[in-house]
Write a protein that holds these residues in place. Sequence first.
Motif, PDB file in Angstrom:
ATOM      1  N   PRO A 181       1.011  -1.263  -0.429  1.00 22.96           N
ATOM      2  CA  PRO A 181      -0.083  -0.068   0.077  1.00 22.96           C
ATOM      3  C   PRO A 181       0.801   1.356  -0.059  1.00 22.96           C
ATOM      4  CG  PRO A 181       0.125  -1.160   2.115  1.00 22.96           C
ATOM      5  CD  PRO A 181       0.536  -2.013   1.157  1.00 22.96           C
ATOM      6  N   ASN A 182       2.094   1.065   0.418  1.00 20.08           N
ATOM      7  CA  ASN A 182       2.883   2.578   0.388  1.00 20.08           C
ATOM      8  C   ASN A 182       4.080   2.487  -0.852  1.00 20.08           C
ATOM      9  OD1 ASN A 182       2.053   1.920   3.732  1.00 20.08           O
ATOM     10  ND2 ASN A 182       1.818   4.038   2.845  1.00 20.08           N
ATOM     11  N   HIS A 183       4.297   1.476  -1.275  1.00 17.22           N
ATOM     12  CA  HIS A 183       5.233   1.242  -2.471  1.00 17.22           C
ATOM     13  C   HIS A 183       4.787   0.831  -3.726  1.00 17.22           C
ATOM     14  CE1 HIS A 183       7.440   0.968   1.675  1.00 17.22           C
ATOM     15  NE2 HIS A 183       8.663   1.180   0.834  1.00 17.22           N
ATOM     16  N   LEU A 184       5.210   1.480  -4.729  1.00 13.71           N
ATOM     17  CA  LEU A 184       4.862   1.110  -6.096  1.00 13.71           C
ATOM     18  C   LEU A 184       6.293   1.088  -6.925  1.00 13.71           C
ATOM     19  CD1 LEU A 184       3.072   0.423  -8.344  1.00 13.71           C
ATOM     20  CD2 LEU A 184       2.555   3.209  -8.487  1.00 13.71           C
ATOM     21  N   THR A 185       6.456   0.218  -7.624  1.00 11.25           N
ATOM     22  CA  THR A 185       7.720   0.167  -8.537  1.00 11.25           C
ATOM     23  C   THR A 185       7.267   0.214  -9.917  1.00 11.25           C
ATOM     24  OG1 THR A 185       9.385  -0.909  -7.237  1.00 11.25           O
ATOM     25  CG2 THR A 185       9.975  -0.776  -9.284  1.00 11.25           C
ATOM     26  N   LEU A 186       7.731   0.960 -10.755  1.00 13.32           N
ATOM     27  CA  LEU A 186       7.342   1.068 -12.302  1.00 13.32           C
ATOM     28  C   LEU A 186       8.516   0.782 -13.137  1.00 13.32           C
ATOM     29  CD1 LEU A 186       5.007   4.320 -12.317  1.00 13.32           C
ATOM     30  CD2 LEU A 186       4.319   2.009 -12.188  1.00 13.32           C
ATOM     31  N   ASP A 187       8.211   0.005 -14.201  1.00 14.73           N
ATOM     32  CA  ASP A 187       9.316  -0.270 -15.295  1.00 14.73           C
ATOM     33  C   ASP A 187       8.791  -0.167 -16.639  1.00 14.73           C
ATOM     34  OD1 ASP A 187      11.781  -1.107 -13.532  1.00 14.73           O
ATOM     35  OD2 ASP A 187      10.084  -2.459 -12.698  1.00 14.73           O
ATOM     36  N   TRP A 188       9.428   0.572 -17.444  1.00 17.05           N
ATOM     37  CA  TRP A 188       8.821   0.799 -18.800  1.00 17.05           C
ATOM     38  C   TRP A 188       9.752   1.320 -19.632  1.00 17.05           C
ATOM     39  CZ3 TRP A 188       8.601   4.680 -15.314  1.00 17.05           C
ATOM     40  CH2 TRP A 188       8.861   6.107 -15.734  1.00 17.05           C
ATOM     41  N   ASN A 204       8.334  -8.706 -24.074  1.00 17.51           N
ATOM     42  CA  ASN A 204       7.846  -8.282 -22.737  1.00 17.51           C
ATOM     43  C   ASN A 204       8.275  -6.955 -22.350  1.00 17.51           C
ATOM     44  OD1 ASN A 204       6.488  -8.767 -20.309  1.00 17.51           O
ATOM     45  ND2 ASN A 204       8.172  -9.354 -19.132  1.00 17.51           N
ATOM     46  N   LEU A 205       8.065  -5.994 -23.108  1.00 18.54           N
ATOM     47  CA  LEU A 205       8.340  -4.571 -23.153  1.00 18.54           C
ATOM     48  C   LEU A 205       7.071  -3.716 -22.811  1.00 18.54           C
ATOM     49  CD1 LEU A 205      10.963  -4.203 -25.930  1.00 18.54           C
ATOM     50  CD2 LEU A 205      11.449  -4.516 -23.524  1.00 18.54           C
ATOM     51  N   LYS A 206       6.831  -3.080 -21.717  1.00 19.06           N
ATOM     52  CA  LYS A 206       5.681  -2.421 -21.340  1.00 19.06           C
ATOM     53  C   LYS A 206       6.027  -0.882 -21.603  1.00 19.06           C
ATOM     54  CE  LYS A 206       5.274  -4.040 -17.201  1.00 19.06           C
ATOM     55  NZ  LYS A 206       6.039  -5.366 -17.046  1.00 19.06           N
ATOM     56  N   ARG A 207       4.878  -0.094 -22.061  1.00 23.96           N
ATOM     57  CA  ARG A 207       5.068   1.258 -22.196  1.00 23.96           C
ATOM     58  C   ARG A 207       4.090   1.790 -21.017  1.00 23.96           C
ATOM     59  NH1 ARG A 207       4.213   0.900 -28.315  1.00 23.96           N
ATOM     60  NH2 ARG A 207       3.265  -1.115 -27.492  1.00 23.96           N
ATOM     61  N   LEU A 208       4.187   3.227 -20.793  1.00 25.57           N
ATOM     62  CA  LEU A 208       3.562   3.707 -19.907  1.00 25.57           C
ATOM     63  C   LEU A 208       2.794   4.926 -20.520  1.00 25.57           C
ATOM     64  CD1 LEU A 208       3.095   3.586 -16.701  1.00 25.57           C
ATOM     65  CD2 LEU A 208       4.748   5.272 -16.522  1.00 25.57           C
ATOM     66  N   TRP A 209       1.599   4.987 -19.980  1.00 32.65           N
ATOM     67  CA  TRP A 209       0.546   5.906 -20.480  1.00 32.65           C
ATOM     68  C   TRP A 209      -0.122   6.608 -19.228  1.00 32.65           C
ATOM     69  CZ3 TRP A 209      -0.942   6.788 -25.716  1.00 32.65           C
ATOM     70  CH2 TRP A 209      -0.235   6.194 -26.791  1.00 32.65           C
ATOM     71  N   VAL A 210      -0.554   7.928 -19.457  1.00 33.15           N
ATOM     72  CA  VAL A 210      -1.397   8.598 -18.469  1.00 33.15           C
ATOM     73  C   VAL A 210      -2.686   8.577 -18.919  1.00 33.15           C
ATOM     74  CG1 VAL A 210      -0.422  11.052 -19.323  1.00 33.15           C
ATOM     75  CG2 VAL A 210      -1.362  10.601 -16.912  1.00 33.15           C
ATOM     76  N   VAL A 211      -3.685   8.730 -18.267  1.00 32.67           N
ATOM     77  CA  VAL A 211      -5.038   8.954 -18.615  1.00 32.67           C
ATOM     78  C   VAL A 211      -5.642   9.710 -17.600  1.00 32.67           C
ATOM     79  CG1 VAL A 211      -5.342   6.757 -20.036  1.00 32.67           C
ATOM     80  CG2 VAL A 211      -5.884   6.711 -17.648  1.00 32.67           C
ATOM     81  N   PRO A 212      -6.855  10.599 -17.738  1.00 35.24           N
ATOM     82  CA  PRO A 212      -7.402  10.791 -19.224  1.00 35.24           C
ATOM     83  C   PRO A 212      -6.300  11.568 -20.013  1.00 35.24           C
ATOM     84  CG  PRO A 212      -8.246  12.206 -17.807  1.00 35.24           C
ATOM     85  CD  PRO A 212      -7.417  11.461 -16.915  1.00 35.24           C
ATOM     86  N   GLY A 213      -6.499  11.640 -21.402  1.00 34.38           N
ATOM     87  CA  GLY A 213      -5.757  12.201 -22.397  1.00 34.38           C
ATOM     88  C   GLY A 213      -4.760  11.502 -23.187  1.00 34.38           C
ATOM     89  N   ASN A 214      -4.587  10.092 -22.908  1.00 31.21           N
ATOM     90  CA  ASN A 214      -3.950   9.086 -23.419  1.00 31.21           C
ATOM     91  C   ASN A 214      -2.562   9.505 -23.897  1.00 31.21           C
ATOM     92  OD1 ASN A 214      -6.044   7.030 -23.243  1.00 31.21           O
ATOM     93  ND2 ASN A 214      -7.117   7.717 -24.891  1.00 31.21           N
ATOM     94  N   LYS A 215      -1.640  10.130 -23.159  1.00 31.28           N
ATOM     95  CA  LYS A 215      -0.685  10.540 -23.376  1.00 31.28           C
ATOM     96  C   LYS A 215       0.611   9.479 -22.937  1.00 31.28           C
ATOM     97  CE  LYS A 215       2.352  14.672 -22.388  1.00 31.28           C
ATOM     98  NZ  LYS A 215       2.110  16.127 -21.481  1.00 31.28           N
ATOM     99  N   GLN A 216       1.452   9.308 -23.908  1.00 27.78           N
ATOM    100  CA  GLN A 216       2.380   8.240 -23.797  1.00 27.78           C
ATOM    101  C   GLN A 216       3.384   9.001 -23.112  1.00 27.78           C
ATOM    102  OE1 GLN A 216       3.979   6.012 -27.038  1.00 27.78           O
ATOM    103  NE2 GLN A 216       5.275   4.910 -25.836  1.00 27.78           N
TER     104      GLN A 216
END
Length: 260
Positions: A181-188, A204-216
């Motif tokens: 609940p207090n930690h988050l690790t992101l790999d992209w 196995n390559l992940k890309r990262l997006w922010v929504v709303p706006g669908n911005k990579q």
Amino acid sequence: MSEPITLNVGGKLYTTSLSTLTSFPDSMLGAMFSGKIPTKKDSQGNCFIDRDGKIFRYILNFLRTSHLDLPEDFQEMGLLRREVDFYQIQPLIEALQEKEVELSKAEKNAMLNISLDQKTQTVHFTVREAPQIYSLSSSNMEVFSAHIFSTSCLFLKLLGSKLYYCFNGNLSSISSYLQDPNHLTLDWVASVEGLPEEEYTKQNLKRLWVVPGNKQINSFQVFVEEVLKIAMSDGFCIDSSHPHTSDFMNNKIIRLIRYK
């Protein structure tokens, strides 16, 4: 009083009444036990629902009392939210939203710390030039990692609802990757010009997006800008002691604070 009904919810047994289960006719349970949706049976003849059995106690208690009662140290709001969404009991959805607002207000001071890392790696892939002709190609790829810690678990859930991984042609919320609940690790990774879409899945390559706006998010600058927007909307501000404001976008360790 109607005859008791025993439910098997994810392997956990509950006994209640038909009137309780159908107290909200427009809900999933209301549809199931009014005959609109067929129900499954387990080997003992109990009605079977393939959902989380532990969390169902809070759903059932709400049907009985119309109150959402949670322990003071309850740590599974994300799971409860998903279960509530499945059962579609509208007054319970509203009660949960009110509870989350209440918990958010109860969280006073908070700290957010982000550690960033970036490296370049070479990716090899095949390019189909004609039906029977393939060529081997390679390109440099930017690989990003962000380790996020916050004393506010609700903020991390908020962040998780805004950021999405793109993988195998689909967008999936990073909320499902929130194990602590207090930690988050992101790999992209950043998009690579000329890299076929199927290669991201194969490697196995992940890309990262922010929504709303669908911005990579193809750079740390964009990542920091978007996280900063979300954090400031939740009351956070830059910690003036680390890093210095003039060097904020270039620093690999970023700290934000919130006072309420």
